[in-house]
Scaffold this active site. Sequence first.
Site, PDB file in Angstrom:
ATOM      1  N   CYS A  69      -1.793  -0.780  -6.683  1.00 52.55           N
ATOM      2  CA  CYS A  69      -2.190  -0.721  -8.078  1.00 52.55           C
ATOM      3  C   CYS A  69      -3.527  -0.012  -8.263  1.00 52.55           C
ATOM      4  O   CYS A  69      -4.436  -0.159  -7.472  1.00 52.55           O
ATOM      5  CB  CYS A  69      -2.235  -2.118  -8.667  1.00 52.55           C
ATOM      6  SG  CYS A  69      -3.378  -3.177  -7.816  1.00 52.55           S
ATOM      7  N   GLU A  89      -1.277   0.580 -15.246  1.00 55.16           N
ATOM      8  CA  GLU A  89      -0.035   0.780 -14.517  1.00 55.16           C
ATOM      9  C   GLU A  89       0.833  -0.467 -14.574  1.00 55.16           C
ATOM     10  O   GLU A  89       0.333  -1.585 -14.506  1.00 55.16           O
ATOM     11  CB  GLU A  89      -0.346   1.086 -13.054  1.00 55.16           C
ATOM     12  CG  GLU A  89      -1.131   2.369 -12.902  1.00 55.16           C
ATOM     13  CD  GLU A  89      -1.585   2.604 -11.474  1.00 55.16           C
ATOM     14  OE1 GLU A  89      -1.229   1.806 -10.585  1.00 55.16           O
ATOM     15  OE2 GLU A  89      -2.293   3.587 -11.268  1.00 55.16           O
TER      16      GLU A  89
HETATM   17  N1  SAH Z   1      -6.572  -9.825  -8.921  1.00 51.23           N
HETATM   18  C1  SAH Z   1      -5.376 -10.458  -8.490  1.00 51.23           C
HETATM   19  C2  SAH Z   1      -4.112  -9.676  -8.755  1.00 51.23           C
HETATM   20  C3  SAH Z   1      -4.113  -8.188  -8.503  1.00 51.23           C
HETATM   21  S1  SAH Z   1      -4.009  -7.606  -6.850  1.00 51.23           S
HETATM   22  C4  SAH Z   1      -5.484 -10.854  -7.043  1.00 51.23           C
HETATM   23  O1  SAH Z   1      -6.497 -10.564  -6.422  1.00 51.23           O
HETATM   24  O2  SAH Z   1      -4.587 -11.508  -6.527  1.00 51.23           O
HETATM   25  C5  SAH Z   1      -2.462  -8.130  -6.221  1.00 51.23           C
HETATM   26  C6  SAH Z   1      -2.454  -8.239  -4.697  1.00 51.23           C
HETATM   27  O3  SAH Z   1      -2.529  -6.925  -4.100  1.00 51.23           O
HETATM   28  C7  SAH Z   1      -3.630  -9.039  -4.158  1.00 51.23           C
HETATM   29  O4  SAH Z   1      -3.203  -9.905  -3.153  1.00 51.23           O
HETATM   30  C8  SAH Z   1      -4.515  -7.942  -3.596  1.00 51.23           C
HETATM   31  O5  SAH Z   1      -5.375  -8.443  -2.624  1.00 51.23           O
HETATM   32  C9  SAH Z   1      -3.490  -6.941  -3.079  1.00 51.23           C
HETATM   33  N2  SAH Z   1      -4.023  -5.592  -2.839  1.00 51.23           N
HETATM   34  C10 SAH Z   1      -5.007  -4.951  -3.505  1.00 51.23           C
HETATM   35  N3  SAH Z   1      -5.241  -3.733  -2.966  1.00 51.23           N
HETATM   36  C11 SAH Z   1      -4.362  -3.593  -1.962  1.00 51.23           C
HETATM   37  C12 SAH Z   1      -4.094  -2.542  -1.020  1.00 51.23           C
HETATM   38  N4  SAH Z   1      -4.803  -1.422  -1.023  1.00 51.23           N
HETATM   39  N5  SAH Z   1      -3.099  -2.740  -0.128  1.00 51.23           N
HETATM   40  C13 SAH Z   1      -2.389  -3.892  -0.126  1.00 51.23           C
HETATM   41  N6  SAH Z   1      -2.588  -4.902  -0.980  1.00 51.23           N
HETATM   42  C14 SAH Z   1      -3.569  -4.771  -1.880  1.00 51.23           C
END
Ligand code: SAH
Length: 372
Positions: free
Chosen positions: A349, A103
Amino acid sequence: MSYVFIKIILSVSESISIYETAAVDRLRAELKFEPRRLRALRTAYFKKFLGMESALAELPAEVRDEFARRVEFHSLTVAETHDSQRDGATKLVLRTAAGYSIEAVLMRTGTGRVSLCVSSQVGCAAACGFCATGQMGIAKSLSTAEILDQIVLAGERMHFEGRPVRNIVFMGMGEPFHNEQAVYEAVAALVSPELFHYPPGRILISTVGIPDAMVRCARRFPQVNLALSLHSVRQDVREQLIPLAAIYSLEELRAAVAKANQIQKNSVMIEYLMLAGVNDSADDANDLAAWMTGLDVHVNLIPYNPIDSAPQWRTTEQPQRDAFAAILRTAGFTTTIRYSLGADIAAACGQLVQRENRQVARQQTTQATSVG
Ligand code: SAH
């Protein structure tokens, strides 16, 4: 004899990626057209996002077909697009040659600015319980071309809307620092004057928190922004949310942010997912402020976007979120609250493609087993 024959077939059928500048330059010499024609093609394709056909039109007519045959422009195909009916988000579901779906999300904010969220992997080995990508149960790294093709395909879409992509954030599927080399090569291509010539200050890499990689990234790309998904400054709570927290301690992470601060001008973003009753009390806010004291950071509070596999968590409601932000601001930290876009298109995502990818992974395992 047959070996030579196979080699010839391979060399003819193997295409060059459009991102392999040296190989594309050699092909230009072989096809004997002027360097300025290749420069024009690259400007059209990487800087203006005019698409492959318009870019090829910059080459002399007699070499166009051969060039198009030998060079791979796209490594992904657009499988689906979902436009949010509520706000300015568009989710592109893109397919890799291996059949996996990834995505990329375009976010058009009220101010007219467009941010693009790109993926670095299919699935993610970090396996955070609150994250749909982490719960996919697979982790495959994307190639440099697959990372960059997200930017090209999204860029072409925004070109037709007349609103260029301003910010590129590695906040999509995957952990960028589990695919460090391909991500660095992608960033190098993005900032290269010959290719995208994109300002490094408008790129942000978000990590679950891998201290050594954060410092390496800061050294290699001092102007590229870093974001750390901190989510708690209590070791036990952080481990409950992020399995990798058991390996990389809060002290190591703090030292990595301090080191990045020494190397970089821009402050590091601290991402903080807000989960009701888990990490959102006044004490949590005060402890976070204490942890950040002495660091050049700003905070982005993230409302939790619920996923099916984590029904135990709820997002912090607005009054409590505002109170949390107020404590951080009083302590002197710039604090923003992430405006959650695209809730109706499952913009968290990984949510749209979770099931499909599991299926592809299963099929490929079955095939590999039956072949073996
Ligand atoms: N792996 C990296 C980047 C991808 S996630 C990281 O951990 O930063 C990007 C951001 O979205 C991260 O801060 C992650 O914790 C957050 N995230 C993941 N799932 C989420 C959800 N269900 N709701 C809100 N934020 C989420």
